[in-house]
Design a protein around this motif. Structure first.
Motif, PDB file in Angstrom:
ATOM      1  N   PRO A 146       0.851  -1.207   0.000  1.00 35.12           N
ATOM      2  CA  PRO A 146       0.000   0.000   0.000  1.00 35.12           C
ATOM      3  C   PRO A 146       0.880   1.249   0.000  1.00 35.12           C
ATOM      4  O   PRO A 146       2.113   1.153   0.064  1.00 35.12           O
ATOM      5  N   THR A 147       0.257   2.418  -0.042  1.00 35.49           N
ATOM      6  CA  THR A 147       1.014   3.668  -0.154  1.00 35.49           C
ATOM      7  C   THR A 147       0.517   4.712   0.851  1.00 35.49           C
ATOM      8  O   THR A 147      -0.626   4.646   1.314  1.00 35.49           O
ATOM      9  N   LEU A 148       1.398   5.663   1.118  1.00 33.84           N
ATOM     10  CA  LEU A 148       0.995   6.825   1.926  1.00 33.84           C
ATOM     11  C   LEU A 148       0.372   7.912   1.040  1.00 33.84           C
ATOM     12  O   LEU A 148      -0.280   8.824   1.535  1.00 33.84           O
ATOM     13  N   ARG A 149       0.602   7.789  -0.259  1.00 27.97           N
ATOM     14  CA  ARG A 149       0.085   8.800  -1.194  1.00 27.97           C
ATOM     15  C   ARG A 149      -1.441   8.873  -1.102  1.00 27.97           C
ATOM     16  O   ARG A 149      -2.115   7.844  -1.074  1.00 27.97           O
ATOM     17  N   ASN A 150      -1.945  10.113  -1.035  1.00 30.09           N
ATOM     18  CA  ASN A 150      -3.394  10.401  -0.967  1.00 30.09           C
ATOM     19  C   ASN A 150      -4.054   9.906   0.311  1.00 30.09           C
ATOM     20  O   ASN A 150      -5.278   9.853   0.396  1.00 30.09           O
ATOM     21  N   ARG A 151      -3.269   9.518   1.285  1.00 23.95           N
ATOM     22  CA  ARG A 151      -3.901   9.066   2.534  1.00 23.95           C
ATOM     23  C   ARG A 151      -4.475  10.258   3.286  1.00 23.95           C
ATOM     24  O   ARG A 151      -3.949  11.359   3.244  1.00 23.95           O
ATOM     25  N   ARG A 152      -5.582   9.979   3.955  1.00 21.52           N
ATOM     26  CA  ARG A 152      -6.227  10.987   4.807  1.00 21.52           C
ATOM     27  C   ARG A 152      -5.941  10.594   6.246  1.00 21.52           C
ATOM     28  O   ARG A 152      -6.420   9.555   6.711  1.00 21.52           O
ATOM     29  N   ALA A 178     -14.073   9.975   8.187  1.00 21.21           N
ATOM     30  CA  ALA A 178     -13.507  10.943   7.242  1.00 21.21           C
ATOM     31  C   ALA A 178     -12.080  10.600   6.812  1.00 21.21           C
ATOM     32  O   ALA A 178     -11.574  11.190   5.862  1.00 21.21           O
ATOM     33  N   VAL A 179     -11.408   9.688   7.528  1.00 22.98           N
ATOM     34  CA  VAL A 179     -10.001   9.403   7.221  1.00 22.98           C
ATOM     35  C   VAL A 179      -9.829   7.917   6.907  1.00 22.98           C
ATOM     36  O   VAL A 179     -10.759   7.125   7.056  1.00 22.98           O
ATOM     37  N   ASP A 180      -8.617   7.553   6.477  1.00 24.21           N
ATOM     38  CA  ASP A 180      -8.319   6.123   6.292  1.00 24.21           C
ATOM     39  C   ASP A 180      -7.103   5.689   7.111  1.00 24.21           C
ATOM     40  O   ASP A 180      -6.703   4.523   7.050  1.00 24.21           O
ATOM     41  N   THR A 181      -6.537   6.626   7.865  1.00 28.95           N
ATOM     42  CA  THR A 181      -5.357   6.311   8.675  1.00 28.95           C
ATOM     43  C   THR A 181      -5.530   7.030  10.007  1.00 28.95           C
ATOM     44  O   THR A 181      -5.659   8.263  10.027  1.00 28.95           O
ATOM     45  N   LEU A 182      -5.559   6.272  11.101  1.00 30.57           N
ATOM     46  CA  LEU A 182      -5.844   6.886  12.402  1.00 30.57           C
ATOM     47  C   LEU A 182      -4.641   6.702  13.324  1.00 30.57           C
ATOM     48  O   LEU A 182      -4.232   5.567  13.595  1.00 30.57           O
ATOM     49  N   ILE A 183      -4.089   7.820  13.782  1.00 28.73           N
ATOM     50  CA  ILE A 183      -2.948   7.775  14.702  1.00 28.73           C
ATOM     51  C   ILE A 183      -3.466   8.140  16.090  1.00 28.73           C
ATOM     52  O   ILE A 183      -4.056   9.206  16.281  1.00 28.73           O
ATOM     53  N   VAL A 184      -3.239   7.243  17.050  1.00 32.05           N
ATOM     54  CA  VAL A 184      -3.801   7.429  18.392  1.00 32.05           C
ATOM     55  C   VAL A 184      -2.698   7.867  19.338  1.00 32.05           C
ATOM     56  O   VAL A 184      -1.710   7.153  19.524  1.00 32.05           O
ATOM     57  N   ILE A 185      -2.869   9.061  19.948  1.00 27.84           N
ATOM     58  CA  ILE A 185      -1.854   9.559  20.886  1.00 27.84           C
ATOM     59  C   ILE A 185      -2.533  10.414  21.976  1.00 27.84           C
ATOM     60  O   ILE A 185      -2.362  11.625  22.061  1.00 27.84           O
ATOM     61  N   ILE A 186      -3.384   9.710  22.753  1.00 28.88           N
ATOM     62  CA  ILE A 186      -4.105  10.333  23.870  1.00 28.88           C
ATOM     63  C   ILE A 186      -3.704   9.625  25.171  1.00 28.88           C
ATOM     64  O   ILE A 186      -3.114   8.548  25.128  1.00 28.88           O
ATOM     65  N   PRO A 187      -4.052  10.188  26.333  1.00 27.00           N
ATOM     66  CA  PRO A 187      -3.734   9.495  27.586  1.00 27.00           C
ATOM     67  C   PRO A 187      -4.525   8.190  27.734  1.00 27.00           C
ATOM     68  O   PRO A 187      -5.619   8.052  27.185  1.00 27.00           O
ATOM     69  N   GLY A 188      -3.983   7.250  28.521  1.00 28.32           N
ATOM     70  CA  GLY A 188      -4.701   6.034  28.868  1.00 28.32           C
ATOM     71  C   GLY A 188      -5.588   6.276  30.084  1.00 28.32           C
ATOM     72  O   GLY A 188      -5.810   7.424  30.476  1.00 28.32           O
ATOM     73  N   GLY A 189      -6.091   5.186  30.665  1.00 35.08           N
ATOM     74  CA  GLY A 189      -6.931   5.314  31.864  1.00 35.08           C
ATOM     75  C   GLY A 189      -8.391   5.067  31.549  1.00 35.08           C
ATOM     76  O   GLY A 189      -8.778   4.851  30.396  1.00 35.08           O
ATOM     77  N   ALA A 190      -9.210   5.136  32.601  1.00 37.24           N
ATOM     78  CA  ALA A 190     -10.629   4.764  32.491  1.00 37.24           C
ATOM     79  C   ALA A 190     -11.365   5.618  31.452  1.00 37.24           C
ATOM     80  O   ALA A 190     -12.207   5.114  30.709  1.00 37.24           O
ATOM     81  N   ALA A 191     -11.039   6.907  31.369  1.00 40.54           N
ATOM     82  CA  ALA A 191     -11.802   7.815  30.497  1.00 40.54           C
ATOM     83  C   ALA A 191     -11.624   7.498  29.017  1.00 40.54           C
ATOM     84  O   ALA A 191     -12.482   7.854  28.202  1.00 40.54           O
ATOM     85  N   THR A 192     -10.541   6.837  28.659  1.00 38.08           N
ATOM     86  CA  THR A 192     -10.292   6.579  27.225  1.00 38.08           C
ATOM     87  C   THR A 192     -10.288   5.081  26.908  1.00 38.08           C
ATOM     88  O   THR A 192      -9.931   4.688  25.807  1.00 38.08           O
ATOM     89  N   ARG A 193     -10.691   4.249  27.882  1.00 35.67           N
ATOM     90  CA  ARG A 193     -10.620   2.791  27.677  1.00 35.67           C
ATOM     91  C   ARG A 193     -11.498   2.355  26.502  1.00 35.67           C
ATOM     92  O   ARG A 193     -12.658   2.712  26.406  1.00 35.67           O
ATOM     93  N   HIS A 194     -10.882   1.630  25.581  1.00 38.67           N
ATOM     94  CA  HIS A 194     -11.566   1.048  24.417  1.00 38.67           C
ATOM     95  C   HIS A 194     -12.302   2.086  23.568  1.00 38.67           C
ATOM     96  O   HIS A 194     -13.343   1.775  22.974  1.00 38.67           O
ATOM     97  N   LEU A 195     -11.780   3.311  23.523  1.00 40.43           N
ATOM     98  CA  LEU A 195     -12.381   4.294  22.609  1.00 40.43           C
ATOM     99  C   LEU A 195     -12.338   3.769  21.179  1.00 40.43           C
ATOM    100  O   LEU A 195     -13.240   4.000  20.381  1.00 40.43           O
TER     101      LEU A 195
END
Ligand code: NAP
Ligand code: 8YV
Length: 326
Positions: free
Chosen positions: A141-147, A196-213
């Protein structure tokens, strides 16, 4: 004057103990043959802790064993290993290590993204196994045109986004609040971002509030060309739903640095060829781990010199204002 006594609960770069030893007295939890006796004898004298996400979560019952604890200095920007609200309620300050690792973690995130999209580890294994002699490596696959969508446009998320700007991709983000002055499209819901996207980068805090988002519905919204990159905490992603989505082709691939039960990684994930798996190394260079270690120690040194801690977590701010150290 007596030196304040500090407990180190986990192994850390030598700079931590070296810096602390200049003005404080340091105890190490590891290697205590008689843990019960240690807590009874030394516990009441401990006024500060240096801890890490590598140590099990600091439970409230630990506070019972340390009745004179004033401050917990945690190694890492994520501090889901510490109940900071419970600590504040007991008058204990918590500090973490923000800022000094942003660029390192962002570099690793871009490396993981490229490795996942262009199948770099798979191609490397292909060559080592002698398979190139028979046929070229299949096209990737490619990074080209990725959202690209970023879940968590914080200090590290922004460092990731700045790098991505050079890659000529679209960038959008989701967090609980829209940010002023950033040139990326805001989505008020995570599911909306995933659609809206096809590539999701996750960089939020852990813990109960974000569990299994990141659950089955979010992965489905990401779609068949979807790529998930998780450098946040394993707890943010429902790992079973992720394995199912990769096995069924609901999404294309995943690049992971973090897992729900580290250092144990599910065999199902290990067996998936389209998953690139790293052993939680986002900040793990000598340079950056030393910078984090220095900050862990400097927070404790500042506190016991009667000054403000350098990097308190938000849950500690009221407490610091109350005791006139903000
Ligand atoms: P930060 O500057 O505090 O940013 C956190 C971001 O997450 C903010 O933009 C915040 O935006 C968003 N956020 C928080 N809670 C949210 C929720 N419930 N839903 C949606 N968005 C939420 O932190 P950072 O320094 O960038 O670090 C982020 C995390 O990365 C750390 O907590 C840690 O877990 C992880 N980390 C991993 C590694 C590694 O080695 N893999 C290294 C460093 C850090 P809003 O407030 O607007 O929601
Ligand atoms: C470290 C991290 O690997 O800062 C964080 O939140 O996850 C990493 O930088 C971790 O804190 C080591 O204990």
């Amino acid at each position: 004057m007596d030196r304040a006594e500090i407990l180190m609960t986990a192994p850390m770069p030598p700079i931590v103990a070296e810096t602390l030893a200049q003005s404080l007295s340091v105890h190490h939890l590891s290697g205590q043959a008689d843990a019960g006796g240690f807590w009874r004898e030394v516990g009441p004298r401990i006024r500060g802790i240096a801890t890490s996400t590598l140590f099990a979560r600091l439970e409230a019952d630990l506070f019972e064993r340390l009745p004179n604890l004033e401050i917990i200095s945690s190694f890492g920007v994520g501090y889901d290993n510490v109940d900071a609200a419970a600590a504040a309620a007991r008058g204990i300050v918590v500090t973490n290590t923000p800022g000094v690792l942003d660029e390192e973690v962002a570099d690793l995130t871009l490396g993981l993204l490229l490795a996942t999209v262009r199948q770099i580890p798979q191609a490397e294994r292909y060559l080592r196994e002698g398979r190139w002699l028979s046929a070229p490596f299949p096209l990737s696959p490619t990074l080209r045109n990725r959202r690209i969508g970023i879940l968590g446009l914080g200090q590290i998320g922004k460092a990731v986004a700045r790098r991505l700007e050079r890659f000529n991709v679209s960038i959008a983000y989701h967090g609980r609040t829209e940010q002023q002055g950033v040139p990326y499209v805001y989505h008020p819901t995570l599911i909306g971002l995933a659609r809206a996207v096809d590539t999701l980068i996750v960089i939020i805090p852990g813990g109960a509030a974000t569990r299994h988002l990141i659950d089955g519905a979010v992965l489905e919204a990401l779609g068949q060309e979807g790529i998930l990159i998780n450098v946040a905490r394993g707890s943010v992603v429902d790992e079973r739903a992720l394995v199912a989505a990769l096995q069924s082709g609901t999404i294309l691939a995943a690049g992971l640095d973090v897992y729900e039960d580290e250092p144990r990684v599910p065999q199902d994930l290990i067996e998936l060829p389209q998953a690139v798996l790293l052993p939680h190394i986002g900040s793990a260079s000598v340079h950056t781990r030393n910078a984090m270690g220095k900050l862990v120690a400097d927070n404790l040194v500042a506190w016991f010199a009667g000054a403000q801690p350098l990097t308190p977590v938000p849950e500690s701010l009221h407490l610091l204002a109350r005791v006139g150290r903000s």
